[in-house]
Design an enzyme around this catalytic site. Structure first.
Site, mmCIF file in Angstrom:
data_model
loop_
_atom_site.group_PDB
_atom_site.id
_atom_site.type_symbol
_atom_site.label_atom_id
_atom_site.label_comp_id
_atom_site.label_asym_id
_atom_site.label_seq_id
_atom_site.Cartn_x
_atom_site.Cartn_y
_atom_site.Cartn_z
ATOM 1 N N THR A 195 0.847 -1.200 0.000
ATOM 2 C CA THR A 195 0.000 0.000 0.000
ATOM 3 C C THR A 195 0.873 1.237 0.000
ATOM 4 O O THR A 195 1.816 1.327 0.782
ATOM 5 C CB THR A 195 -0.837 0.012 1.301
ATOM 6 O OG1 THR A 195 -1.797 -1.021 1.206
ATOM 7 C CG2 THR A 195 -1.531 1.339 1.530
ATOM 8 N N ARG A 223 -15.172 -5.972 1.672
ATOM 9 C CA ARG A 223 -14.372 -5.466 2.803
ATOM 10 C C ARG A 223 -13.663 -4.158 2.399
ATOM 11 O O ARG A 223 -13.108 -4.029 1.321
ATOM 12 C CB ARG A 223 -13.341 -6.515 3.207
ATOM 13 C CG ARG A 223 -12.416 -6.107 4.368
ATOM 14 C CD ARG A 223 -11.092 -5.536 3.909
ATOM 15 N NE ARG A 223 -10.184 -5.276 5.014
ATOM 16 C CZ ARG A 223 -9.085 -4.549 4.911
ATOM 17 N NH1 ARG A 223 -8.745 -4.014 3.769
ATOM 18 N NH2 ARG A 223 -8.310 -4.355 5.952
ATOM 19 N N VAL A 224 -13.691 -3.194 3.316
ATOM 20 C CA VAL A 224 -12.951 -1.949 3.115
ATOM 21 C C VAL A 224 -12.053 -1.758 4.331
ATOM 22 O O VAL A 224 -12.467 -2.012 5.464
ATOM 23 C CB VAL A 224 -13.918 -0.747 2.958
ATOM 24 C CG1 VAL A 224 -13.155 0.574 2.962
ATOM 25 C CG2 VAL A 224 -14.714 -0.882 1.657
ATOM 26 N N GLY A 225 -10.835 -1.324 4.092
ATOM 27 C CA GLY A 225 -9.890 -1.128 5.189
ATOM 28 C C GLY A 225 -9.793 0.312 5.631
ATOM 29 O O GLY A 225 -10.698 1.120 5.406
ATOM 30 N N ASP A 226 -8.695 0.625 6.264
ATOM 31 C CA ASP A 226 -8.471 1.969 6.802
ATOM 32 C C ASP A 226 -8.079 2.987 5.738
ATOM 33 O O ASP A 226 -8.300 4.185 5.903
ATOM 34 C CB ASP A 226 -7.326 1.918 7.830
ATOM 35 C CG ASP A 226 -6.029 1.444 7.172
ATOM 36 O OD1 ASP A 226 -6.069 0.409 6.473
ATOM 37 O OD2 ASP A 226 -4.997 2.123 7.314
ATOM 38 N N THR A 246 -0.132 2.075 7.113
ATOM 39 C CA THR A 246 -0.146 0.883 6.273
ATOM 40 C C THR A 246 -0.210 -0.339 7.178
ATOM 41 O O THR A 246 0.137 -0.260 8.350
ATOM 42 C CB THR A 246 1.081 0.830 5.330
ATOM 43 O OG1 THR A 246 1.023 -0.359 4.526
ATOM 44 C CG2 THR A 246 2.381 0.858 6.090
ATOM 45 N N GLY A 247 -0.653 -1.447 6.626
ATOM 46 C CA GLY A 247 -0.742 -2.666 7.423
ATOM 47 C C GLY A 247 -2.185 -3.063 7.690
ATOM 48 O O GLY A 247 -3.079 -2.748 6.894
ATOM 49 N N GLY A 249 -5.533 -2.919 8.393
ATOM 50 C CA GLY A 249 -6.433 -1.779 8.457
ATOM 51 C C GLY A 249 -7.440 -1.830 9.584
ATOM 52 O O GLY A 249 -7.813 -0.800 10.150
HETATM 53 C C1 SD4 Z 1 -5.852 -2.220 4.423
HETATM 54 N N1 SD4 Z 1 -4.105 -0.856 5.305
HETATM 55 O O1 SD4 Z 1 -6.658 -2.321 3.524
HETATM 56 C C2 SD4 Z 1 -4.531 -1.548 4.137
HETATM 57 C C3 SD4 Z 1 -3.576 -2.584 3.638
HETATM 58 C C4 SD4 Z 1 -2.157 -2.192 3.692
HETATM 59 O O2 SD4 Z 1 0.001 -2.702 3.517
HETATM 60 O O3 SD4 Z 1 -1.788 -1.110 4.065
HETATM 61 N N2 SD4 Z 1 -1.261 -3.045 3.382
HETATM 62 O O4 SD4 Z 1 -6.044 -2.695 5.542
#
Ligand code: SD4
Length: 335
Positions: A195, A223-226, A246-247, A249
């Site tokens: 990301t 699904r939707v993340g942060d 990142t990571g 979410g």
């Molecule tokens: C998510 N934060 O959709 C994003 C994924 C991401 O490194 O950042 N991956 O949760």
């Protein structure tokens, strides 16, 4: 450059000291005005411009930095910068070539914030590569701030975006391989190229930020993340600074992480300390952090930056005054 920007951009020390000149030619000129003629600039604490981004995203971040060097706005620089990564098929979490959901659909999330506090986002969009630019269109061309799914896609076509197939032969092959086990376990630092969140301060001292992603690989449909959510994946307050995540979410969302980092900076913390505290808010909830990664990067109005992750392996790209570096981030889990 007007006087307000000049003051914002320059740390003036040593009033009346006769030696030392500004390293920045336009500022030298301004130091000769009647208001400032008794003051000689002896130190510049702030870079002329700066662009930082998550992971090893050098070409994207350099593209942004070079635009800033040419005097482009932070907003223009970051949108064009992340577009490089969105078009990069090798990056399996952004734009074309990204990992699909578990049903084989590549759905993208993105958001942007401008120096004047505007926000635009798109969620779960298919068939559009440059979703960061699309989020900007939502911000600038609609009365709304978030558009999702088919509506966002149709809006994209109305704005001249091209329909493109995002699932590449490589990402399709990897998905079919995944289907053999269907084991959903987002890996930590999958390939150190992930990301992309990008924050920039332009030569007039204004800050903007963007985040673009396909989210977690093999997520559930819908699904939707942060990443596209204001305050979670990204937050910018031009009076204070900006942060992007990142990571995993879900964990960033539950702690409203990027907003938290900016508020901590507002209360006096450095970007580094603020990123550390936001990670601590996640890890103190229990041992589950051992199985996922979260990282933040941040910058403040002085052009200071910071980054921190739960686990080793996260890096931050930094392009400042013509120089690019990939910085190994400090991290929490040293056990
Ligand atoms: C998510 N934060 O959709 C994003 C994924 C991401 O490194 O950042 N991956 O949760």
């Amino acid at each position: 450059m007007n006087r307000r920007k000049f003051i914002q951009n320059t740390a003036i020390t040593g009033a009346g000291i006769a030696t030392g000149v500004s390293a920045i030619s336009c500022k030298e000129g301004e130091s000769k005005t009647s208001e400032t003629k008794k003051t000689t600039i002896t130190s510049i604490s702030k870079p002329n411009y700066i662009s930082i981004s998550t992971w090893n995203t050098e070409s994207a971040n350099t593209a942004s930095g070079e635009l800033l060097a040419k005097g482009k706005s932070a907003l223009d620089a970051i949108i064009d910068g992340v577009a490089v990564e969105e078009a990069n098929e090798e990056n399996t979490t952004v734009g074309i070539g990204a990992t699909p959901d578990r049903e084989g659909n590549v759905t993208l999330d993105a958001c942007v914030m401008s120096p004047d506090g505007d926000y635009g986002a798109v969620l779960a969009v298919e068939n559009i590569v440059h979703v960061a630019a699309l989020a900007r269109k939502v911000m600038e061309e609609t009365p709304h701030v978030i558009m999702a799914s088919k509506g966002a896609e149709e809006f994209a076509y109305s704005q001249g975006f091209k329909k493109e197939k995002l699932l590449t032969p490589a990402s399709e092959k990897a998905w079919k391989e995944w289907l053999k086990t269907s084991n959903y376990q987002p890996a930590i630092n999958v390939e150190n190229h992930d990301t992309i969140g990008m924050l920039a301060m332009d030569t007039s001292g204004e800050i903007a930020g963007v985040c673009t992603t396909s989210g977690l690989g093999y997520k559930m449909k819908g699904r939707v993340g942060d990443s596209p959510i204001i305050g979670a994946g990204l937050f910018v307050d031009d009076e204070v600074g900006a942060a992007v995540a990142t990571g995993m979410g879900e964990e960033v969302l539950k702690t409203v992480g990027s907003f938290l980092v900016v508020e901590l900076m507002r209360n006096g913390m450095s970007p580094q300390k603020a990123c550390e505290e936001a990670i601590h808010r996640i890890v103190k909830k229990g041992d589950r952090y051992k199985d996922f990664q979260v990282a933040y990067i941040a910058m403040n109005k002085k052009g200071e930056t910071g980054s921190y992750a739960i686990h080793e392996g996260f890096t931050m790209m930094k392009y400042q005054d013509g120089k690019s570096e990939n910085i190994n981030s400090d991290y929490f889990n040293k056990a």
